[in-house]
Enzyme design. Structure first.
Site, PDB file in Angstrom:
ATOM      1  N   ASP A  94       2.389 -10.311  24.615  1.00  0.00           N
ATOM      2  CA  ASP A  94       1.239  -9.292  25.740  1.00  0.00           C
ATOM      3  C   ASP A  94       2.061  -7.905  25.849  1.00  0.00           C
ATOM      4  O   ASP A  94       3.267  -8.173  26.178  1.00  0.00           O
ATOM      5  CB  ASP A  94       1.639 -10.532  27.054  1.00  0.00           C
ATOM      6  CG  ASP A  94       0.987  -9.729  28.035  1.00  0.00           C
ATOM      7  OD1 ASP A  94       0.107  -9.517  27.842  1.00  0.00           O
ATOM      8  OD2 ASP A  94       1.590 -10.742  28.966  1.00  0.00           O
ATOM      9  N   ASP A 285      -4.914  -4.598  25.792  1.00  0.00           N
ATOM     10  CA  ASP A 285      -3.726  -5.894  26.207  1.00  0.00           C
ATOM     11  C   ASP A 285      -3.502  -6.742  25.548  1.00  0.00           C
ATOM     12  O   ASP A 285      -5.090  -7.814  25.951  1.00  0.00           O
ATOM     13  CB  ASP A 285      -3.775  -6.085  28.170  1.00  0.00           C
ATOM     14  CG  ASP A 285      -3.342  -6.911  28.975  1.00  0.00           C
ATOM     15  OD1 ASP A 285      -2.411  -7.915  27.637  1.00  0.00           O
ATOM     16  OD2 ASP A 285      -3.554  -7.358  29.738  1.00  0.00           O
TER      17      ASP A 285
END
Length: 503
Positions: A94, A285
């Site tokens: 992430d 992201d």
């Protein structure tokens, strides 16, 4: 036994009297995390060779590749190993957060057979607890104890990595259809809730890699689950995946510990509609599935998309269409010096009752470029100079460079005009050039009666009977053909005395 023999890129002498080879100083090149050897069929008698232990040393141009599994191109996870002895955990990589955590054996996740949990009593390298933490994500929150542990990623061991073991969490983190054992945050320390560097930066600080750089290729089939060409690369970017060897780097804002970068504008079918006129930021992201649009831009952005199709609607949750991707616009994101396009088929997601587009609104102040965008580009994250690189990939670069049919027609007309001009110039120059050549040979070009004089006083008579060029049924070919005769030329009549028959 007879079998396959490797053609090693490095050769060394093997005395017949020795049963072993000293490989202490032997170095083999590693490319993309793999040792590539060419092999060929061999009929030699091969003797088993006892090899010593092998140590992988990261050089300046070495990279370490971690293959990832994807869930319908909406979520990507890969393996890491924690503790001693090491235990594998499948985590989401992430770039939208900074902390590493996995489920604790003391949480309710320990009762789920599809999850792996961490038990500190089973590891000899556990140190802690050193505190507590809590993290809030878009889908919920989780928290637990902070500890230090050995972590292995891509074959590289990191000692004393600060991480968390989650003892409580929201229900959204526990999904049987797409289970993950935790999250590995890859943003900066400034955004960490456990006040630590991420694993890649600690690799550099511990001298395990020369540069804190990593990159992502996110692929896969939207209708499949499993491993399909997606990976995380620790080290310099792999230009085998970069279209035209061009990477557009953009410096991060550096204010919030995130990978937020300035975005110049967003184009809808090549036109700007006032997005980012006063400046805006975008966060690449890998932990977010969709492209998230700030509420301040949502109404105008969604309106431009649904205006192309009467069956498309939008509300405060997303954009919905019912008749496929035809007629929807191309969405382009201008980042640095690059324009990165998404065609309708690339941002349309399947859902029951119709189609959902890969956009959603949020009260977050930045655009979030989630997996809907990132799976169509090669993204490089450089922690040393706080920049993000975006590149068209070799698998998708063709449509980034494709021009419209109108532009193609204009190009064809342009080159056709050039061709006609060249033909006209050649035709205009043919007469004078021919005349000069004939004067050089000292003969006139044409004599009365239609015969051409050749050097030496001969004339060439070409006799073609009337039906010779037509075959049966009016087709070219067939017939008796033609006959060429060379005859001695007679002196031509003086100028002005040409007979009528010759004319």
């Amino acid at each position: 036994e007879e079998g396959w023999e490797a053609k090693c890129p490095i050769a060394w002498p093997v005395p017949r009297s020795r049963d072993a080879i000293d490989l202490e100083s032997l170095h083999l090149p590693i490319h993309g995390g793999r040792l590539r050897l060419e092999i060929e069929r061999s009929h030699k008698k091969m003797k088993p060779l006892a090899l010593p232990s092998v140590q992988l040393l990261a050089g300046q141009n070495d990279s370490h590749e971690i293959m990832m599994d994807d869930y319908r191109t909406m979520s990507y996870k890969g393996p890491i190993h924690i503790g001693t002895p090491p235990k594998q955990f499948d985590v989401i990589f992430d770039t939208g957060s900074s902390d590493l955590w996995v489920f604790s054996s003391m949480s309710k996740a320990n009762t789920k057979d599809y999850l792996h949990t961490y038990n500190p009593r089973m590891s000899s390298t556990y140190h802690g607890p050193t505190g507590t933490f809590e993290i809030r994500y878009g889908i919920g929150r989780c928290g637990g104890n902070v500890l230090k542990e050995s972590v292995k990623l891509g074959g590289i061991d990191v000692n004393h990595q600060t991480m968390g073991q989650v003892t409580y969490y929201s229900a959204n983190f526990d999904t049987k259809d797409n289970p993950s054992d935790g999250i590995m945050g890859l943003a900066f320390r400034g955004a960490s809730k456990t006040n630590t560097h991420n694993v890649v930066m600690n690799m550099k600080l511990q001298g395990l890699i020369p540069n804190a750089t990593f990159s992502f290729i996110l692929g896969g089939d939207p209708d499949s689950v499993g491993r399909d060409g997606s990976f995380l690369l620790i080290g310099p970017p792999d230009y085998d995946y970069v279209y035209n060897n061009t990477i557009s780097y953009v410096k991060t804002s550096g204010s919030d510990g995130m990978w937020s970068v300035p975005m110049k504008t967003i184009l809808v079918d090549g036109k700007a509609y006032g997005f980012c006129t006063t400046g805006c930021f975008a966060l690449p992201d890998t932990g977010t599935s969709l492209i998230v649009v700030p509420n301040d831009y949502w109404h105008e952005f969604a309106s431009q998309i649904v205006s192309k199709r009467s069956d498309c609607k939008f509300d405060s949750t997303g954009i919905f269409c019912h008749d496929g991707a035809d007629g929807l616009p191309t969405i382009s994101f201008v980042l640095g010096n690059g324009v990165f396009k998404l065609e309708p088929k690339q941002y349309m997601l399947s859902a029951q009752g119709g189609q959902v587009l890969g956009f959603m609104p949020s009260d977050f102040r930045h655009f979030i470029l989630g997996d809907t965008f990132l799976k169509n580009v090669y993204t490089i994250f450089n922690m040393d100079n706080s920049s993000v690189g975006f590149a068209h990939t070799n698998s998708t670069g063709y449509w980034h460079e494709e021009v419209s049919w109108l532009e193609r027609i204009k190009t064809l007309v342009f080159y056709a005009a050039i061709f006609l001009v060249i033909v006209s110039l050649i035709s205009a120059a043919y007469g004078p050039v021919k005349h000069c050549l004939q004067r050089a040979f000292g003969r006139e070009a044409q004599t009365p009666g239609g015969t051409a004089l050749r050097p030496g006083g001969y004339r060439q008579v070409v006799s073609i009977p009337a039906p010779a060029y037509m075959g049966g049924g009016g087709q070219l070919g067939g017939g008796p053909g033609y006959e060429i005769k060379n005859e001695m030329a007679q002196p031509s009549a003086p100028a002005g005395d040409v007979e009528d028959s010759q004319l």
